[in-house]
Write a protein that holds these residues in place. Structure first.
Motif, mmCIF file in Angstrom:
data_model
loop_
_atom_site.group_PDB
_atom_site.id
_atom_site.type_symbol
_atom_site.label_atom_id
_atom_site.label_comp_id
_atom_site.label_asym_id
_atom_site.label_seq_id
_atom_site.Cartn_x
_atom_site.Cartn_y
_atom_site.Cartn_z
ATOM 1 N N PHE A 1 0.863 -1.182 0.000
ATOM 2 C CA PHE A 1 0.000 0.000 0.000
ATOM 3 C C PHE A 1 0.898 1.230 0.000
ATOM 4 O O PHE A 1 1.527 1.576 0.997
ATOM 5 N N LEU A 2 0.978 1.909 -1.151
ATOM 6 C CA LEU A 2 1.953 2.976 -1.351
ATOM 7 C C LEU A 2 1.603 4.324 -0.723
ATOM 8 O O LEU A 2 2.519 5.067 -0.342
ATOM 9 N N PRO A 3 0.333 4.721 -0.622
ATOM 10 C CA PRO A 3 0.044 6.073 -0.113
ATOM 11 C C PRO A 3 0.647 6.395 1.253
ATOM 12 O O PRO A 3 0.936 7.562 1.541
ATOM 13 N N TYR A 4 0.848 5.390 2.097
ATOM 14 C CA TYR A 4 1.395 5.670 3.424
ATOM 15 C C TYR A 4 2.821 6.210 3.366
ATOM 16 O O TYR A 4 3.322 6.816 4.325
ATOM 17 N N LEU A 5 3.485 6.045 2.223
ATOM 18 C CA LEU A 5 4.880 6.477 2.096
ATOM 19 C C LEU A 5 5.046 7.985 2.145
ATOM 20 O O LEU A 5 6.162 8.483 2.288
#
Length: 496
Positions: free
Chosen positions: A347-351
């Motif tokens: 899940f990329l948005p947390y980056l």
């Protein structure tokens, strides 16, 4: 008589000399054995280049430091990612050998703070045996930390006790949580990446600790499950990162609440607070579901699962999996038990909230206005206090901002020039539109500014009724003037 006494004295002196030589020989042998025993432990020296987010067109700031690494396989050295982050040149030094050997990064995993290095010429380590990896150490057992901490140039060995096994944050990114072991052995700058030994095998990698008055004798090591997962992940030549369920939860302990949900008061089950739509569990788990089991292992009402005889955070089960793996879930929904499956993915948005490394800052400089995508590095570099920006940063995932704005583009600074006079109040504002085009990525800004579709360029800012207006005919000369004045070599960088 005198001759006999003299002969006796000579005999004693010869015996003492022989004893001293024997003692020195034993000490030298012991030192040689110790050097041989730890020759798989290396000193790592890194020359780095830290990005400049305030002036992103600059090459960055030179820096450097040293850490520790250890031989895990043939010409494969393991260390911490933070030891070799933003690297330009890496050297490895062997125990008892002052010569530096050039090394390169083969794999780096910032999400679990591990990296694998290779020597350009591995001949110096021919015949050196790599360390074996042991099991997860038990509480109240002794370990040794080996490395090259501050205070000297030679190898250092300290010992301590395993005092806690927990699921904690890794400070390298500040957003990733993994299994962690706390020990009371001294872990100081320079120890990072060094092996933690028990019964001759590596049981962890030293990587972080408290300093100053925060806590005393509190160090942390990355345990073997995390090390083994990293080594398994890179077997195919690529690092694929960690996966997760992308859900939040809260304990289900209150008896009345459990009764209202139709659950037995048996201490099993944790409630789903939210499941990210684009995450692994999106569309499968719903708010209000009760997660009863993962892969057949009951989930306790405090979020723990018994795994290999230990109670661990339920995420520990998930984080040992890989992208594409399928896990089985048992959930309770509307007084019914349901069995389902989830295919795990990243899940990329947390980056957006993660510290980033080994990346060149992306930007656009147009008429002295500098546009950059929002992330943690940018927030820290510019000390942003704008409430609109802070909301988008803090609520990027929880408020689903990422769906509408995959990148939040901020006007971070203004290089003063006649073309941008009186624009200073717009600094640290979020870009909403450029010439009527909705801005969702930095590339949208670049493409919209490049289009010749009118005499004026109109930049609308979120929450600001007054737009920025620039006369197009003056842009070319202003751009050249500003680049020369402020030494902006290239006026944009959108990424590789």
């Amino acid at each position: 008589m005198k001759s006999s006494i003299f002969s006796f004295i000579i005999t004693i002196l010869a015996w003492e000399l022989a004893t001293a030589e024997d003692k020195n020989e034993k000490e030298n042998t012991n030192q040689a054995n110790n050097s041989s025993r730890y020759e798989a432990v290396v000193r790592i020296e890194n020359s780095s280049l830290n990005p400049d987010y305030r002036s992103p067109w600059n090459t960055g700031r030179d820096s450097g430091g040293n850490g520790t690494g250890w031989l895990v396989g043939e010409n494969k050295f393991l260390t911490n990612a933070h030891v070799v982050s933003n690297s330009r040149i890496i050297y490895i030094k062997k125990v008892g050998d002052a010569k530096p050997y050039r090394a390169k990064i083969v794999h780096i995993a910032h999400d679990c703070d591990l990296a694998m290095l290779e020597l350009e010429d591995p001949s110096a380590f021919e015949g050196v045996s790599p360390f074996d990896i042991g099991k997860l150490p038990q509480l109240d057992t002794t370990v040794k930390v080996i490395g090259y901490p501050i205070g000297g140039e030679r190898i250092s060995i300290t010992s301590g006790v395993v005092s806690r096994i927990d699921f904690l944050s890794y400070s390298h990114t500040s957003v990733d949580l993994h299994l962690t072991i706390q020990i009371d052995a001294a872990i100081n700058p320079g120890n990072s990446g060094g092996p933690v030994i028990q019964n001759g095998k590596v049981v962890g990698v030293a990587f972080q600790g408290y300093s100053g008055n925060v806590a005393q004798n509190t160090g942390y090591m990355i345990p073997t499950p995390v090390i083994r997962r990293f080594l398994k992940d890179v077997e195919d030549g690529n690092y694929d990162h960690y996966v997760d369920l992308s859900m939040s939860d809260f304990p289900l302990i209150n008896p009345a609440q459990r009764k209202a949900l139709g659950l037995a008061n048996d201490g099993i089950g944790i409630m789903v607070a939210a499941a990210e739509e684009d995450g692994s569990a999106g569309g499968i788990l719903k708010t209000g579901d009760v997660l009863l089991a993962i892969d057949g292992r009951p989930v306790k009402s405090n979020g723990l699962i018994n795994y290999e005889g230990e109670d661990v955070n339920m995420n520990e089960i998930v984080e040992r999996k890989f992208a594409g793996d399928v896990i089985k879930l048992k959930i309770w929904r509307q007084n019914k038990s349901i069995d389902t499956k989830v295919t795990l993915k990243r899940f990329l948005p947390y980056l957006i909230a993660a510290k980033k490394y080994d990346e060149k800052p992306r930007y656009i400089m147009f008429s002295g206005l500098v546009f950059q995508p929002l992330d943690r590095n940018l927030m820290a570099a510019h000390g942003m206090k704008n409430l609109q920006v802070r909301y988008h940063f803090d609520s990027y995932v929880s408020a689903d901002i990422y769906k509408d704005r995959p990148e939040v583009i901020v006007l971070t600074s203004i290089l003063p020039d006649s073309i941008n006079s009186y624009f200073s109040n717009f600094k640290h504002s979020i870009v909403d539109e450029v010439n009527g085009v909705k801005v969702k990525t930095l590339k949208d800004v670049h493409d919209a500014l490049a289009k010749d579709n009118g005499d004026y360029i109109i930049i609308s800012l979120l929450g600001n009724g007054r737009p920025i207006v620039i006369e197009r005919a003056k842009v070319e000369s202003a751009q050249k003037r500003i680049q020369e004045k402020y030494n902006v070599i290239k006026d944009y960088y959108l990424g590789d």
